[in-house]
Design a protein around this motif. Structure first.
Motif, mmCIF file in Angstrom:
data_model
loop_
_atom_site.group_PDB
_atom_site.id
_atom_site.type_symbol
_atom_site.label_atom_id
_atom_site.label_comp_id
_atom_site.label_asym_id
_atom_site.label_seq_id
_atom_site.Cartn_x
_atom_site.Cartn_y
_atom_site.Cartn_z
ATOM 1 N N PRO A 40 0.809 -1.219 0.000
ATOM 2 C CA PRO A 40 0.000 0.000 0.000
ATOM 3 C C PRO A 40 0.845 1.274 0.000
ATOM 4 O O PRO A 40 1.972 1.280 0.491
ATOM 5 C CB PRO A 40 -0.786 -0.090 1.308
ATOM 6 C CG PRO A 40 -0.397 -1.344 1.984
ATOM 7 C CD PRO A 40 0.650 -2.035 1.195
ATOM 8 N N GLY A 41 0.273 2.340 -0.557
ATOM 9 C CA GLY A 41 0.850 3.677 -0.372
ATOM 10 C C GLY A 41 1.883 4.100 -1.387
ATOM 11 O O GLY A 41 2.545 5.108 -1.188
ATOM 12 N N GLU A 42 2.011 3.382 -2.492
ATOM 13 C CA GLU A 42 3.023 3.800 -3.476
ATOM 14 C C GLU A 42 2.530 4.928 -4.390
ATOM 15 O O GLU A 42 3.304 5.493 -5.143
ATOM 16 C CB GLU A 42 3.490 2.597 -4.302
ATOM 17 C CG GLU A 42 4.309 1.632 -3.463
ATOM 18 C CD GLU A 42 4.976 0.538 -4.275
ATOM 19 O OE1 GLU A 42 5.029 0.635 -5.519
ATOM 20 O OE2 GLU A 42 5.417 -0.434 -3.643
ATOM 21 N N GLY A 43 1.251 5.225 -4.342
ATOM 22 C CA GLY A 43 0.709 6.324 -5.153
ATOM 23 C C GLY A 43 0.551 7.590 -4.327
ATOM 24 O O GLY A 43 1.250 7.795 -3.327
ATOM 25 N N SER A 44 -0.373 8.433 -4.745
ATOM 26 C CA SER A 44 -0.588 9.731 -4.082
ATOM 27 C C SER A 44 -0.891 9.578 -2.598
ATOM 28 O O SER A 44 -0.445 10.386 -1.774
ATOM 29 C CB SER A 44 -1.783 10.449 -4.713
ATOM 30 O OG SER A 44 -1.578 10.655 -6.075
ATOM 31 N N THR A 45 -1.671 8.553 -2.259
ATOM 32 C CA THR A 45 -2.165 8.475 -0.880
ATOM 33 C C THR A 45 -1.026 8.353 0.128
ATOM 34 O O THR A 45 -1.087 8.946 1.212
ATOM 35 C CB THR A 45 -3.156 7.296 -0.736
ATOM 36 O OG1 THR A 45 -4.127 7.378 -1.780
ATOM 37 C CG2 THR A 45 -3.845 7.320 0.607
ATOM 38 N N GLY A 46 0.013 7.608 -0.242
ATOM 39 C CA GLY A 46 1.127 7.413 0.692
ATOM 40 C C GLY A 46 1.821 8.722 1.051
ATOM 41 O O GLY A 46 2.423 8.846 2.120
ATOM 42 N N ALA A 47 1.761 9.710 0.158
ATOM 43 C CA ALA A 47 2.447 10.994 0.398
ATOM 44 C C ALA A 47 1.491 12.054 0.935
ATOM 45 O O ALA A 47 1.887 13.194 1.169
ATOM 46 C CB ALA A 47 3.060 11.493 -0.910
ATOM 47 N N MET A 168 -1.214 6.137 5.793
ATOM 48 C CA MET A 168 -0.835 4.723 5.667
ATOM 49 C C MET A 168 -1.712 3.853 6.578
ATOM 50 O O MET A 168 -2.096 2.747 6.203
ATOM 51 C CB MET A 168 0.649 4.524 6.000
ATOM 52 C CG MET A 168 1.599 5.130 4.995
ATOM 53 S SD MET A 168 1.334 4.513 3.310
ATOM 54 C CE MET A 168 1.893 2.827 3.478
ATOM 55 N N ASP A 169 -2.016 4.370 7.763
ATOM 56 C CA ASP A 169 -2.923 3.632 8.655
ATOM 57 C C ASP A 169 -4.303 3.497 8.011
ATOM 58 O O ASP A 169 -4.937 2.444 8.069
ATOM 59 C CB ASP A 169 -3.075 4.366 9.996
ATOM 60 C CG ASP A 169 -1.853 4.196 10.891
ATOM 61 O OD1 ASP A 169 -0.981 3.357 10.573
ATOM 62 O OD2 ASP A 169 -1.763 4.917 11.900
ATOM 63 N N ALA A 170 -4.754 4.590 7.400
ATOM 64 C CA ALA A 170 -6.085 4.559 6.775
ATOM 65 C C ALA A 170 -6.113 3.530 5.635
ATOM 66 O O ALA A 170 -7.081 2.783 5.489
ATOM 67 C CB ALA A 170 -6.459 5.947 6.264
ATOM 68 N N LEU A 171 -5.045 3.500 4.847
ATOM 69 C CA LEU A 171 -5.001 2.530 3.740
ATOM 70 C C LEU A 171 -5.050 1.100 4.277
ATOM 71 O O LEU A 171 -5.811 0.266 3.782
ATOM 72 C CB LEU A 171 -3.707 2.700 2.930
ATOM 73 C CG LEU A 171 -3.658 3.823 1.900
ATOM 74 C CD1 LEU A 171 -2.292 3.866 1.228
ATOM 75 C CD2 LEU A 171 -4.758 3.674 0.848
ATOM 76 N N GLN A 172 -4.216 0.842 5.280
ATOM 77 C CA GLN A 172 -4.173 -0.530 5.813
ATOM 78 C C GLN A 172 -5.529 -0.921 6.386
ATOM 79 O O GLN A 172 -6.006 -2.036 6.180
ATOM 80 C CB GLN A 172 -3.062 -0.628 6.865
ATOM 81 C CG GLN A 172 -2.681 -2.057 7.221
ATOM 82 C CD GLN A 172 -2.248 -2.898 6.023
ATOM 83 O OE1 GLN A 172 -1.272 -2.578 5.359
ATOM 84 N NE2 GLN A 172 -2.998 -3.967 5.727
ATOM 85 N N ASP A 173 -6.175 0.012 7.071
ATOM 86 C CA ASP A 173 -7.515 -0.278 7.607
ATOM 87 C C ASP A 173 -8.500 -0.571 6.477
ATOM 88 O O ASP A 173 -9.329 -1.485 6.584
ATOM 89 C CB ASP A 173 -8.041 0.917 8.414
ATOM 90 C CG ASP A 173 -7.367 1.043 9.773
ATOM 91 O OD1 ASP A 173 -6.822 0.041 10.281
ATOM 92 O OD2 ASP A 173 -7.376 2.164 10.333
ATOM 93 N N MET A 174 -8.431 0.222 5.414
ATOM 94 C CA MET A 174 -9.377 0.002 4.308
ATOM 95 C C MET A 174 -9.139 -1.359 3.648
ATOM 96 O O MET A 174 -10.084 -2.018 3.220
ATOM 97 C CB MET A 174 -9.277 1.127 3.265
ATOM 98 C CG MET A 174 -9.938 2.437 3.641
ATOM 99 S SD MET A 174 -11.651 2.316 4.205
ATOM 100 C CE MET A 174 -12.459 1.482 2.861
ATOM 101 N N ILE A 175 -7.870 -1.749 3.558
ATOM 102 C CA ILE A 175 -7.578 -3.080 2.992
ATOM 103 C C ILE A 175 -8.225 -4.147 3.881
ATOM 104 O O ILE A 175 -8.904 -5.061 3.389
ATOM 105 C CB ILE A 175 -6.047 -3.285 2.880
ATOM 106 C CG1 ILE A 175 -5.474 -2.336 1.830
ATOM 107 C CG2 ILE A 175 -5.707 -4.735 2.552
ATOM 108 C CD1 ILE A 175 -3.955 -2.220 1.852
ATOM 109 N N ASP A 176 -8.043 -4.013 5.197
ATOM 110 C CA ASP A 176 -8.655 -4.989 6.119
ATOM 111 C C ASP A 176 -10.182 -4.970 5.989
ATOM 112 O O ASP A 176 -10.830 -6.014 5.978
ATOM 113 C CB ASP A 176 -8.281 -4.664 7.572
ATOM 114 C CG ASP A 176 -6.804 -4.905 7.851
ATOM 115 O OD1 ASP A 176 -6.122 -5.497 6.990
ATOM 116 O OD2 ASP A 176 -6.331 -4.493 8.930
#
Ligand SMILES: Cc1cc2nc3c(=O)[nH]c(=O)nc-3n(C[C@H](O)[C@H](O)[C@H](O)COP(=O)(O)OP(=O)(O)OC[C@H]3O[C@@H](n4cnc5c(N)ncnc54)[C@H](O)[C@@H]3O)c2cc1C
Length: 412
Positions: A40-47, A168-176
């Motif tokens: 996760p996070g290699e695009g815009s969201t990670g930055a 990054m926390d938000a992305l990981q939560d959304m994946i879960d």
């Protein structure tokens, strides 16, 4: 035999994941989210600075922001996760702008009418709440950083319920959250071709040579959205440009006391907020001129921060926080996908049947993601939900006219 899915979402950024999640709340469809990144996070969201505020020029945007930020504020409820990682850090959002007292009061009233809590502070109230901040509204000398005689007397708008989230926390939560609802989220899975037959999406080909047939495809590829459009062979009437955006970060010295709100500093041309439990500050730009560096290849752009950029932004920050000393200054760059016509996202079905887009989120996509996901999910499934945003899908539709704005930047 080729794998099949009902709906494929290309892109596991904050937009693609929210869209997939929202679709799963409405249907039993088999949904697959594909992402070419290693994780996760290699695009815009990670930055992303992931500032969650409400004030926009158009009431519709305020309502979309209210919906999106509301999800982050009630994250466990929204994601239906017992113990999500992401926390909403509520510090408020302070606007320091050369607006008259009447204008500031009337903006607070407009926001209140839309259900957003905001208050107006004079200089003394500002200093009491935020003792490290200088309320001066004169533009600082950005080139030299030479101090001037500061002047006061302004009225300052404070959005009380704004905050930020670790992206990054938000992305990981959304994946879960997606996986918990049966959605397949896969990384290291690049879509390299899209097959269209009789103007309808049929399948995608992956870099490993495999094919997944599908009934619907969603382009949530962020800065790579134009590449996916080329693969599928459709064109939009919108020019969506991957654009390099720089952010400076530095340690927060002990002399910078008290709470620091998320601040939009119009005279200095910057926004800033704390991070890392208040121990650091991050600083970015609110200027249209800093949203012009288009990037030809979203996989290959300068990830560092330019010295000149850092110097100007730090001079602005020093004016706003006079007790600041520079320590641990570093920086990075990420990509906005700027909609050059009106810096607002575009959402809808492309000229190809069952091929949908949610692109061009410019500097707003993090806070809006739960709302945009709901808007697109309602279009894809034709199933609305009671808690969908109270904004017509026409407002951000692909088929709309450009929205008229005085400021074509992140301030919009
Ligand atoms: C520096 C910076 C600061 C920001 N600050 C804020 C802010 O304070 N508040 C706010 O609301 N917004 C902010 N934004 C904007 C916001 O972060 C973006 O609008 C949002 O993250 C866009 O999300 P996305 O899912 O569309 O894109 P992305 O996060 O880029 O996700 C797209 C995904 O698609 C994948 N992909 C692309 N092509 C393919 C392919 N062919 N096959 C498979 N996968 C593919 C990529 O790997 C990527 O993971 C900021 C952005 C930046 C860069």
């Amino acid at each position: 035999m080729a794998e099949t899915a009902d709906i494929i979402v290309v892109g596991a950024g904050i937009i693609g994941l929210n869209t997939a999640f929202q679709i799963a709340l409405r249907t039993q469809a088999r949904i697959v989210v594909l992402d070419k990144g290693k994780g996760p996070g290699e695009g815009s969201t990670g930055a992303s600075s992931a500032v969650c505020r409400f004030k926009y020029s158009y009431d519709e945007m305020v309502l979309l922001a209210k919906h999106g930020v509301g999800a982050y504020q009630q994250w466990a409820d929204y994601t239906k996760l017992k113990d999500p990682r992401a926390q909403f850090h509520k510090h408020g959002m302070l606007w320091l702008a050369n607006a008259s007292a009447v204008q500031t009061e009337s903006e607070a009233e407009r926001l209140a009418g839309l259900g957003i809590r905001a208050t107006v502070l004079d200089d003394q109230e500002l200093r009491t709440r935020f003792p490290s901040l200088n309320p001066c509204l004169l533009p600082p000398d950005l080139e030299t950083g030479e101090p001037h005689d500061c002047s006061g007397g302004g009225r300052h708008l404070l959005e009380l319920d704004a905050g930020y989230v670790d992206p990054m926390d938000a992305l990981q939560d959304m994946i879960d959250a997606c996986r918990k609802r049966g959605i397949s989220v896969r990384f290291n899975t690049a879509v390299v071709d899209v097959e269209i037959r009789s103007n309808r999406v049929v399948s995608v080909s992956l870099a490993d040579g495999s094919v997944i047939a599908c009934d619907a495809l969603i382009n949530a590829a962020g800065p790579w959205c134009n590449r996916l459009a080329e693969m599928a062979g459709y064109a939009l009437n919108w020019s969506l440009k991957p654009t390099r955006i720089q952010v400076v970060h530095l340690d927060r010295p002990a002399e910078v006391v008290g709470d620091i709100p998320i601040t939009c500093d119009v005279p200095g041309g910057i926004y800033f907020r704390t991070q890392n439990r208040g121990q650091q500050l991050i600083v970015g730009s609110i200027l249209e001129e800093d949203e012009q560096e288009e990037v030809a290849d979203p996989d290959n752009f300068a990830r560092y921060v330019d010295d000149d950029y850092a110097r100007l932004k730090l001079h602005a920050l020093q004016h706003r926080i006079p007790s600041l000393t520079y320590r641990g200054v570093q920086g990075y760059s990420g990509l906005y996908t700027v909609n050059r016509e009106d810096v607002h996202p575009v959402i809808g079905e492309s000229e190809i049947e069952r091929l949908f887009v949610v692109n061009g989120c410019s500097g707003h996509g993090f806070k809006l993601a739960p709302a945009l996901g709901a808007v697109l999910a309602a279009l894809v499934t034709k199933a609305g939900r009671e808690d969908d945003p109270l904004v017509s899908p026409q407002f951000l539709a692909l088929t709309r006219k450009s929205i008229t704005l005085s400021e074509k930047s992140v301030l919009a």
